[in-house]
Scaffold this motif. Sequence first.
Motif, PDB file in Angstrom:
ATOM      1  N   UNK A  96     -22.756 -20.068  76.924  1.00 21.68           N
ATOM      2  CA  UNK A  96     -24.182 -20.728  77.406  1.00 21.68           C
ATOM      3  C   UNK A  96     -24.189 -22.001  76.712  1.00 21.68           C
ATOM      4  N   UNK A  97     -24.508 -23.006  77.139  1.00 26.21           N
ATOM      5  CA  UNK A  97     -25.052 -24.300  76.494  1.00 26.21           C
ATOM      6  C   UNK A  97     -26.465 -24.374  75.881  1.00 26.21           C
ATOM      7  N   UNK A  98     -27.196 -23.143  76.137  1.00 26.97           N
ATOM      8  CA  UNK A  98     -28.591 -23.076  75.334  1.00 26.97           C
ATOM      9  C   UNK A  98     -29.017 -21.567  75.165  1.00 26.97           C
ATOM     10  N   UNK A  99     -29.754 -21.596  74.281  1.00 27.80           N
ATOM     11  CA  UNK A  99     -30.332 -20.242  73.790  1.00 27.80           C
ATOM     12  C   UNK A  99     -30.854 -19.504  75.153  1.00 27.80           C
ATOM     13  N   UNK A 100     -30.468 -18.205  75.385  1.00 28.68           N
ATOM     14  CA  UNK A 100     -31.216 -17.708  76.398  1.00 28.68           C
ATOM     15  C   UNK A 100     -31.750 -16.022  75.837  1.00 28.68           C
ATOM     16  N   UNK A 101     -32.853 -15.476  76.537  1.00 25.44           N
ATOM     17  CA  UNK A 101     -33.358 -14.378  76.005  1.00 25.44           C
ATOM     18  C   UNK A 101     -32.578 -13.107  76.863  1.00 25.44           C
ATOM     19  N   UNK A 102     -32.188 -12.348  76.025  1.00 22.06           N
ATOM     20  CA  UNK A 102     -31.305 -11.004  76.445  1.00 22.06           C
ATOM     21  C   UNK A 102     -32.227 -10.440  77.628  1.00 22.06           C
ATOM     22  N   UNK A 103     -31.554  -9.857  78.689  1.00 19.80           N
ATOM     23  CA  UNK A 103     -32.267  -9.431  79.634  1.00 19.80           C
ATOM     24  C   UNK A 103     -31.527  -8.237  80.299  1.00 19.80           C
ATOM     25  N   UNK A 104     -31.596  -7.958  81.631  1.00 22.33           N
ATOM     26  CA  UNK A 104     -30.903  -6.752  82.201  1.00 22.33           C
ATOM     27  C   UNK A 104     -29.483  -7.087  82.616  1.00 22.33           C
ATOM     28  N   UNK A 105     -28.902  -8.504  82.281  1.00 22.37           N
ATOM     29  CA  UNK A 105     -27.560  -8.996  82.425  1.00 22.37           C
ATOM     30  C   UNK A 105     -26.991  -9.084  80.983  1.00 22.37           C
ATOM     31  N   UNK A 106     -27.577  -9.430  80.091  1.00 19.81           N
ATOM     32  CA  UNK A 106     -27.305 -10.005  78.858  1.00 19.81           C
ATOM     33  C   UNK A 106     -27.500  -8.985  77.850  1.00 19.81           C
ATOM     34  N   UNK A 107     -26.807  -8.338  76.966  1.00 26.71           N
ATOM     35  CA  UNK A 107     -27.220  -7.500  76.048  1.00 26.71           C
ATOM     36  C   UNK A 107     -27.550  -7.992  74.582  1.00 26.71           C
ATOM     37  N   UNK A 108     -26.844  -8.865  74.473  1.00 27.93           N
ATOM     38  CA  UNK A 108     -26.829  -9.472  73.017  1.00 27.93           C
ATOM     39  C   UNK A 108     -26.494 -10.849  73.140  1.00 27.93           C
ATOM     40  N   UNK A 109     -27.215 -11.673  72.049  1.00 27.58           N
ATOM     41  CA  UNK A 109     -26.832 -13.219  72.019  1.00 27.58           C
ATOM     42  C   UNK A 109     -26.969 -13.526  70.542  1.00 27.58           C
ATOM     43  N   UNK A 110     -26.450 -14.834  70.356  1.00 26.99           N
ATOM     44  CA  UNK A 110     -26.801 -15.079  68.767  1.00 26.99           C
ATOM     45  C   UNK A 110     -27.603 -16.439  68.712  1.00 26.99           C
ATOM     46  N   UNK A 111     -28.551 -16.404  67.915  1.00 27.12           N
ATOM     47  CA  UNK A 111     -29.478 -17.562  67.853  1.00 27.12           C
ATOM     48  C   UNK A 111     -29.468 -18.198  66.574  1.00 27.12           C
ATOM     49  N   UNK A 112     -29.581 -19.458  66.347  1.00 25.01           N
ATOM     50  CA  UNK A 112     -29.919 -20.217  64.792  1.00 25.01           C
ATOM     51  C   UNK A 112     -31.164 -20.306  64.801  1.00 25.01           C
ATOM     52  N   UNK A 113     -32.032 -19.818  64.043  1.00 18.47           N
ATOM     53  CA  UNK A 113     -33.328 -19.826  63.639  1.00 18.47           C
ATOM     54  C   UNK A 113     -33.733 -20.150  62.417  1.00 18.47           C
ATOM     55  N   UNK A 114     -34.897 -20.327  61.911  1.00 20.77           N
ATOM     56  CA  UNK A 114     -35.330 -20.383  60.493  1.00 20.77           C
ATOM     57  C   UNK A 114     -35.084 -19.117  59.851  1.00 20.77           C
ATOM     58  N   UNK A 115     -34.791 -19.223  58.692  1.00 14.52           N
ATOM     59  CA  UNK A 115     -34.656 -17.855  57.717  1.00 14.52           C
ATOM     60  C   UNK A 115     -35.994 -16.872  57.967  1.00 14.52           C
ATOM     61  N   UNK A 116     -35.802 -15.572  57.882  1.00 12.22           N
ATOM     62  CA  UNK A 116     -37.022 -14.704  57.881  1.00 12.22           C
ATOM     63  C   UNK A 116     -37.546 -14.636  59.347  1.00 12.22           C
ATOM     64  N   UNK A 117     -36.572 -14.530  60.406  1.00 10.81           N
ATOM     65  CA  UNK A 117     -37.152 -14.478  61.657  1.00 10.81           C
ATOM     66  C   UNK A 117     -37.695 -12.931  61.615  1.00 10.81           C
ATOM     67  N   UNK A 118     -38.940 -12.504  62.143  1.00 10.71           N
ATOM     68  CA  UNK A 118     -39.651 -11.568  62.569  1.00 10.71           C
ATOM     69  C   UNK A 118     -39.410 -11.196  63.802  1.00 10.71           C
ATOM     70  N   UNK A 119     -38.545 -10.378  64.455  1.00  9.04           N
ATOM     71  CA  UNK A 119     -38.490  -9.940  66.040  1.00  9.04           C
ATOM     72  C   UNK A 119     -37.859  -8.664  65.774  1.00  9.04           C
ATOM     73  N   UNK A 120     -38.096  -7.918  66.904  1.00 10.20           N
ATOM     74  CA  UNK A 120     -37.772  -6.540  66.938  1.00 10.20           C
ATOM     75  C   UNK A 120     -36.293  -6.367  67.749  1.00 10.20           C
ATOM     76  N   UNK A 121     -35.429  -5.799  67.283  1.00 10.26           N
ATOM     77  CA  UNK A 121     -34.049  -5.876  67.538  1.00 10.26           C
ATOM     78  C   UNK A 121     -33.441  -7.355  67.407  1.00 10.26           C
TER      79      UNK A 121
END
Length: 299
Positions: free
Chosen positions: A132-157
Amino acid sequence: MSKLRHMLPSTHSLFVFEAAARNLNFKLAAAELNVTQSSISHSIKALERHCKIDLFLRDNRGVQLTAAGRQLYEDVRAGFGRIEQRLRAITTPETQYITIAASSSMAAHWLVPNLPGFQQLHPKLKIKIVTTDRDIEPDHEVDLTIWLRPKGLQRQNSWHVADEVVFPVCSPLFLQAAQIRSVEDLVAHQLIHSFDPNRKRMSWSEWLDLVGLAPAEIEPNLVFNDYQLAMQAALAGEGLALGWSLTAQFLLRKKMLVRPLDQEIRTNNAFYLIAGERCTKLDEIMPLVDWILAEAGRA
């Protein structure tokens, strides 16, 4: 005929009880079931009244299971597990995949070369990679993805994979022919540029400025709109590209690319592995999660 339906205010109350008991938090259970917290509380109270027994202890610190609640939870969890397993067996006989979405460079230069090692460890798990050419949110079709984010990301899973480190890379043959002894020598050679309309990447001008070199405006003569193409150009010996700690890791380990200098920039960002916040397949995807974290930790 089973008398279970007469022993419960509703069959839905079992799902509410299981979520509340597993989370030990009515708010988290409400978010998981997409209802209000008060709805969870009312359902639990109705179940307790119907059964004529307290299932939860409530105080200012939250909720805990009573002895009866613990016994019921163990049986409900086991029963749900068996039902889920059987339903999957009879309704989804086709091959099940763990789907991971990634950029083309992450897929081509990190996931695909490394995955044979995972498949040797877990031959029964099937992996599907989508680029994918952009960050996507995992859903019923995508189980995992890789994001680049500021350190200390607080997010479940979400799981920290690696810090973002940026440095020049080139092919071994290019380095043999080039005379690169300092940062100043870099600008005497062809610098491979890339830009991404959907993902912000550090440019050569930014990198050189951060390492203390403030050159005149760089006139790029080789520019790509896909970082994957920039990496291919570097592999082909066309010049110097900026490499990222994670996506260049495998190529550096195999000596397909080399670092002409030790200078690097450590940013305030990091790569994170992301699953859906309400993911129902955690048990299935955790072997892949654990493997990615271990593999990324190899220098």
